[in-house]
Enzyme design. Structure first.
Site, PDB file in Angstrom:
ATOM      1  N   LYS A   1       0.860  -1.279  -0.027  1.00  0.00           N
ATOM      2  CA  LYS A   1      -0.014   0.016   0.022  1.00  0.00           C
ATOM      3  C   LYS A   1       0.776   1.325  -0.064  1.00  0.00           C
ATOM      4  O   LYS A   1       2.057   1.253   0.114  1.00  0.00           O
ATOM      5  CB  LYS A   1      -0.978   0.065   1.217  1.00  0.00           C
ATOM      6  CG  LYS A   1      -1.814  -1.349   1.221  1.00  0.00           C
ATOM      7  CD  LYS A   1      -2.894  -1.078  -0.004  1.00  0.00           C
ATOM      8  CE  LYS A   1      -3.932  -2.317  -0.383  1.00  0.00           C
ATOM      9  NZ  LYS A   1      -4.147  -2.980   0.592  1.00  0.00           N
TER      10      LYS A   1
HETATM   11  C1  PLP Z   1      -5.332  -4.295   0.772  1.00  0.00           C
HETATM   12  C2  PLP Z   1      -6.904  -4.166   0.719  1.00  0.00           C
HETATM   13  C3  PLP Z   1      -7.668  -4.501   1.793  1.00  0.00           C
HETATM   14  C4  PLP Z   1      -7.291  -5.392   2.989  1.00  0.00           C
HETATM   15  O1  PLP Z   1      -6.412  -4.556   3.626  1.00  0.00           O
HETATM   16  P1  PLP Z   1      -5.453  -5.475   4.543  1.00  0.00           P
HETATM   17  O2  PLP Z   1      -4.722  -4.514   5.411  1.00  0.00           O
HETATM   18  O3  PLP Z   1      -4.413  -6.134   4.012  1.00  0.00           O
HETATM   19  O4  PLP Z   1      -6.182  -6.244   5.493  1.00  0.00           O
HETATM   20  C5  PLP Z   1      -9.119  -4.137   1.904  1.00  0.00           C
HETATM   21  N1  PLP Z   1      -9.585  -3.560   0.671  1.00  0.00           N
HETATM   22  C6  PLP Z   1      -8.808  -3.153  -0.313  1.00  0.00           C
HETATM   23  C7  PLP Z   1      -9.670  -2.571  -1.505  1.00  0.00           C
HETATM   24  C8  PLP Z   1      -7.429  -3.697  -0.581  1.00  0.00           C
HETATM   25  O5  PLP Z   1      -6.731  -3.255  -1.558  1.00  0.00           O
END
Ligand code: PLP
Length: 398
Positions: free
Chosen positions: A196
């Site tokens: 992210k």
């Molecule tokens: C990465 C992601 C999640 C989940 O995030 P985590 O921190 O890995 O639990 C949820 N929604 C979207 C759109 C994502 O890209």
């Protein structure tokens, strides 16, 4: 031979593999983690508190509660809004599985509404068609960092008394008409997963302006104990805690927050770098058989989380997966965000979703790919990606 892609016997563009979504981690993060390790306080403590306060100020909202992931953030958000079995929650099929799975963990049914072709975000017109007497909430996902149409979605929320949880996993830097994304709905959820825009390796954050929701999230994230129970082992003396509900183990640790504190300081620098890369990609790919992602209008800020072109398959004699395999052979990693959820067997089997039900999400699903797009990429990395894409598309063009 020089111009043949590696998949057809030519030389790969790179000798060293370019991993998709590798994080930009600096010495400051490493130093801060070491300091926590030496201090002995590695669990949930003062650094989590500091990271929460920094994030709260960054989002300009009343509360920010750190948790172990965005998945945890979404799950708890649904629970504190009292979403329960028999309820329906509307979301986009063009998202990561976690968005829909959390709805199921709360006991409710994920109801998909098709996306807009250009923004790839959930289409408010489609949302309205899916509203029923059972609809209790919606989870718009700001796809790739591009804000959803919040005026329309919040308007639907008010008209039909539907709560809104923003899945802002891609959208840490996004704003809509000057207001930070994540602060429109009752709750906003962020991810600090490795790929992210900023990372704590694993981690998430819930933001809200509602005191009671923040209090409940805090408690639910730590076994359902009374607030500030994390201080029970600190140097402030022995404290009793009470169990007020059957909570979860969703807390963030100071090791994660150590990384997050420095990542958040660099959030603007990272966003600037990704915007540059976006523009270089955009210029370089203009005349190729690709449909390029469009930036946000001027009254919105795009967080540039993913660079997601669509292959113009009518002008190519390859599938998207063959194209990705060819990129891989050039030693370039890529991703798919996403294969629409209604095409996965679990959601078909459990909820009866069918191929053809969400034609725009499906069109995108078959053509989309994500190129390497981290702030960590060097000028040469970006050039290699462009050269590889051009070489492969020239080969498959019809
Ligand atoms: C990465 C992601 C999640 C989940 O995030 P985590 O921190 O890995 O639990 C949820 N929604 C979207 C759109 C994502 O890209």
């Amino acid at each position: 031979m020089g111009d043949l892609p590696a998949i057809a016997g030519g030389h790969p563009v790179r000798t060293q593999y370019l991993v998709f979504g590798s994080p930009a981690i600096g010495e400051e993060e490493i130093e801060e983690v070491s300091q926590s390790m030496r201090s002995g306080w590695v669990g949930t403590g003062p650094k989590v508190k500091k990271f929460e306060e920094m994030f709260r100020a960054f989002k300009n909202c009343r509360h920010a509660v750190a948790v172990s992931s965005c998945t945890a953030a979404l799950h708890l958000s649904l629970l504190v809004l009292e979403i329960k079995p028999g309820d329906e929650v509307i979301t986009t099929p063009l998202t990561f599985a976690a968005t829909a799975n959390c709805i199921i963990h709360a006991g409710a049914k994920p109801v998909f509404a098709d996306v807009d072709m250009m923004t790839m975000n959930i289409n408010p017109v489609e949302v309205e068609k899916k509203i029923s007497a059972k609809t209790k909430a919606m989870i718009p996902v700001h796809f790739a960092g591009r804000p959803c149409d919040m005026d329309a979605l919040m308007g639907l929320g008010r008209t039909f008394d539907i709560r809104v949880i923003e899945d802002a996993a891609h959208a840490i830097e996004s704003t809509y008409k000057g207001k930070p994304i994540g602060t429109f709905g009752d709750l906003g959820c962020f991810s600090f997963y490795v790929t992210k825009n900023i990372t704590t390796v694993e981690g998430g954050m819930v933001v809200t302006d509602q005191d009671e929701l923040a209090r409940q999230i805090k408690s639910l994230a730590l076994h359902g104990l009374t607030q500030d129970a994390w201080q029970r082992f600190s140097d402030e003396g022995f404290r009793h805690y009470q169990v007020v509900c059957a909570g979860f183990k969703y807390n963030m640790t100071d090791i994660q927050a150590s990384i997050g504190i420095h990542q958040l300081k660099k959030v603007e620098a990272g966003a600037q770098r990704r915007k540059e890369i976006w523009e270089i990609y955009h210029q370089s790919f203009k005349d190729l058989p690709l449909i390029l992602p469009s930036p946000s209008p001027p009254d919105q800020r795009h967080a540039y989380h993913l660079y997601t072109p669509l292959l113009d398959l009518d002008r190519l004699r390859c599938t998207r997966d063959e194209f990705l395999q060819a990129l891989h052979k050039e030693n370039i990693g890529a991703g798919i965000h996403y294969v629409a959820l209604h095409l996965h067997p679990f959601y078909q089997k459990t909820f009866g979703y069918r191929v053809g039900e969400f034609p725009r999400a499906e069109f995108i699903s078959h053509r989309i790919f994500s190129l390497p797009f981290s702030a960590k990429l060097t000028h040469q990395d970006v050039e290699d990606v462009i050269q590889a894409v051009k070489k492969i598309l020239a080969y498959y063009r019809n």
